[in-house]
Scaffold this motif. Structure first.
Motif, PDB file in Angstrom:
ATOM      1  N   HIS A 189       0.854  -1.186   0.000  1.00  0.00           N
ATOM      2  CA  HIS A 189       0.000   0.000   0.000  1.00  0.00           C
ATOM      3  C   HIS A 189       0.891   1.237   0.000  1.00  0.00           C
ATOM      4  O   HIS A 189       1.834   1.346   0.785  1.00  0.00           O
ATOM      5  CB  HIS A 189      -0.907   0.016   1.236  1.00  0.00           C
TER       6      HIS A 189
ATOM      7  N   ILE B 263       1.341   5.337   0.484  1.00  0.00           N
ATOM      8  CA  ILE B 263       0.832   6.605   1.019  1.00  0.00           C
ATOM      9  C   ILE B 263       1.711   7.701   0.418  1.00  0.00           C
ATOM     10  O   ILE B 263       2.901   7.800   0.739  1.00  0.00           O
ATOM     11  CB  ILE B 263       0.877   6.649   2.555  1.00  0.00           C
TER      12      ILE B 263
ATOM     13  N   SER C  26      -3.433   0.184  -4.628  1.00  0.00           N
ATOM     14  CA  SER C  26      -3.940   0.528  -3.304  1.00  0.00           C
ATOM     15  C   SER C  26      -3.097   1.686  -2.777  1.00  0.00           C
ATOM     16  O   SER C  26      -1.918   1.514  -2.462  1.00  0.00           O
ATOM     17  CB  SER C  26      -3.822  -0.677  -2.369  1.00  0.00           C
TER      18      SER C  26
ATOM     19  N   SER D  69      -3.145   5.857  -0.776  1.00  0.00           N
ATOM     20  CA  SER D  69      -3.720   7.066  -0.183  1.00  0.00           C
ATOM     21  C   SER D  69      -2.900   8.245  -0.688  1.00  0.00           C
ATOM     22  O   SER D  69      -1.671   8.198  -0.678  1.00  0.00           O
ATOM     23  CB  SER D  69      -3.625   7.028   1.348  1.00  0.00           C
TER      24      SER D  69
ATOM     25  N   ILE E 245      -2.184  12.099   0.160  1.00  0.00           N
ATOM     26  CA  ILE E 245      -2.359  13.069   1.240  1.00  0.00           C
ATOM     27  C   ILE E 245      -1.723  14.388   0.835  1.00  0.00           C
ATOM     28  O   ILE E 245      -0.519  14.460   0.597  1.00  0.00           O
ATOM     29  CB  ILE E 245      -1.720  12.569   2.546  1.00  0.00           C
TER      30      ILE E 245
ATOM     31  N   PHE F  55      -3.941   6.303   8.816  1.00  0.00           N
ATOM     32  CA  PHE F  55      -3.633   5.854   7.454  1.00  0.00           C
ATOM     33  C   PHE F  55      -2.842   4.547   7.455  1.00  0.00           C
ATOM     34  O   PHE F  55      -3.051   3.689   6.589  1.00  0.00           O
ATOM     35  CB  PHE F  55      -2.901   6.951   6.696  1.00  0.00           C
TER      36      PHE F  55
ATOM     37  N   GLN G 180      -5.486   2.226   5.750  1.00  0.00           N
ATOM     38  CA  GLN G 180      -5.064   2.203   4.347  1.00  0.00           C
ATOM     39  C   GLN G 180      -6.186   2.588   3.368  1.00  0.00           C
ATOM     40  O   GLN G 180      -6.496   1.849   2.424  1.00  0.00           O
ATOM     41  CB  GLN G 180      -4.499   0.820   4.000  1.00  0.00           C
ATOM     42  N   PRO G 181      -6.815   3.742   3.565  1.00  0.00           N
ATOM     43  CA  PRO G 181      -7.905   4.154   2.672  1.00  0.00           C
ATOM     44  C   PRO G 181      -7.374   4.534   1.298  1.00  0.00           C
ATOM     45  O   PRO G 181      -6.314   5.146   1.163  1.00  0.00           O
ATOM     46  CB  PRO G 181      -8.485   5.379   3.386  1.00  0.00           C
ATOM     47  N   CYS G 182      -8.121   4.192   0.256  1.00  0.00           N
ATOM     48  CA  CYS G 182      -7.708   4.495  -1.122  1.00  0.00           C
ATOM     49  C   CYS G 182      -8.441   5.741  -1.619  1.00  0.00           C
ATOM     50  O   CYS G 182      -9.346   5.649  -2.466  1.00  0.00           O
ATOM     51  CB  CYS G 182      -7.959   3.293  -2.024  1.00  0.00           C
ATOM     52  N   GLN G 183      -8.070   6.879  -1.079  1.00  0.00           N
ATOM     53  CA  GLN G 183      -8.720   8.137  -1.416  1.00  0.00           C
ATOM     54  C   GLN G 183      -7.709   9.278  -1.335  1.00  0.00           C
ATOM     55  O   GLN G 183      -6.562   9.077  -0.941  1.00  0.00           O
ATOM     56  CB  GLN G 183      -9.872   8.411  -0.435  1.00  0.00           C
TER      57      GLN G 183
ATOM     58  N   PHE H 185      -6.867  12.966   0.493  1.00  0.00           N
ATOM     59  CA  PHE H 185      -7.175  13.665   1.737  1.00  0.00           C
ATOM     60  C   PHE H 185      -6.377  14.960   1.818  1.00  0.00           C
ATOM     61  O   PHE H 185      -5.227  15.016   1.394  1.00  0.00           O
ATOM     62  CB  PHE H 185      -6.819  12.789   2.951  1.00  0.00           C
TER      63      PHE H 185
END
Length: 300
Positions: free
Chosen positions: A103, A105, A150, A152, A154, A207, A211-214, A216
């Motif tokens: 994942h 970030i 996958s 995030s 930020i 996070f 592990q959000p897939c968006q 922010f």
């Protein structure tokens, strides 16, 4: 209990070094940096380092070329360091995350926006960066979003903290200038969103765990002009607020050289999305008071 292993690019930087200070007792951070022999622009080397750290399930990509003025001098040059680090390096990280199923970030910036909106930017607004730094960061965002990885994304803005000698942030630059009576007139016609780094770091727990897939906006709770920021800093740290002089971004842009980098006027970012998650992003007054306490604690 075994700590979660996380690969971090840029661990020695302004934000990464604070991450190490605050969260090393909870996570096992692996430093991918030039200091540890990792160049993210070298794909074969990077791949080998990923193989050596297979237990890590998360990659936190903080490393970036962030000198906006130097970046503008390189605009359009894909062989220069800004594009190589921010785009090629991020593509290499992305490729390795895909291959080794990790994942990602990715830390981006408010500079992906052109500053023409009248209200605060939200995560659903379409980026339209003005300068080369912002363009390279958005290109990396776009690569990640289109990859299906996958991940995030930020976005942060004007991060500041109480101590970090290698690089002065906007608040500590202001304190130093107030102390030396060298503060330039501060813009009243620009809006920025200064953000306390400790809030960013502590929010990363969410996070790492979810592990959000968006996308922010992990920013402070006080969009403010640089002039208002400097006045708040003066009041908090015991300087005369009247020593802060007013200036205009519009005048500065007119007087700048024809090839000077473009400046966005409204870089207010809304943090409502992360606040709805329960993440604590301080208002400016609270952040400055906390920073003052930390500085006094170190001095005393």
């Amino acid at each position: 209990m075994n700590k979660t292993k996380i690969i971090v690019t840029g661990l020695s930087g302004l934000l990464g070094s604070r991450l190490k200070q605050l969260l090393s007792s909870d996570y096992d951070f692996v430093d991918f940096s030039l200091e540890t022999g990792v160049d993210i622009t070298k794909p074969s080397l990077l791949k080998e380092k990923f193989k050596q750290n297979s237990p890590a399930s998360i990659v936190l990509h903080l490393a970036a070329f962030t000198d906006t003025t130097a970046a503008w001098q390189q605009r359009g040059d894909k062989k220069a360091s800004c594009y190589q680090v921010n785009v090629v390096g991020s593509q290499n990280i992305l490729n390795c995350c895909q291959q080794f199923k990790k994942h990602l970030i990715y830390f981006s910036t408010d500079f992906v926006f052109d500053g023409k909106k009248k209200t605060a930017y939200t995560e659903t607004d379409t980026p339209s960066p003005l300068d080369w730094y912002g363009q390279t960061k958005f290109l990396a965002e776009d690569l990640i979003l289109k990859s299906g990885l996958s991940a995030s994304i930020i976005r942060i803005a004007f991060p500041f903290r109480s101590h970090f000698e290698p690089k002065k942030d906007i608040v500590r630059k202001t304190i130093e200038s107030l102390k030396n009576s060298t503060l330039y007139p501060m813009f009243t016609d620009q809006i920025i969103t200064p953000t306390f780094i400790d809030d960013i770091v502590l929010s990363l727990n969410y996070f790492f765990q979810n592990q959000p897939c968006q996308i922010f906006h992990l920013v402070g709770s006080t969009p403010i002009s640089p002039y208002q920021l400097a006045v708040a800093v003066a009041k908090t740290f015991g300087f005369d607020p009247s020593s802060v002089k007013k200036g205009l971004l519009a005048d500065y842009v007119k007087k700048s050289a024809p090839d000077a980098r473009p400046w966005a006027q409204n870089l207010a970012l809304s943090n409502q999305k992360v606040k709805d998650l329960g993440l604590d992003m301080k208002d400016l007054s609270s952040a400055l008071q906390t920073m003052k306490t930390q500085i006094n604690h170190l001095v005393n």
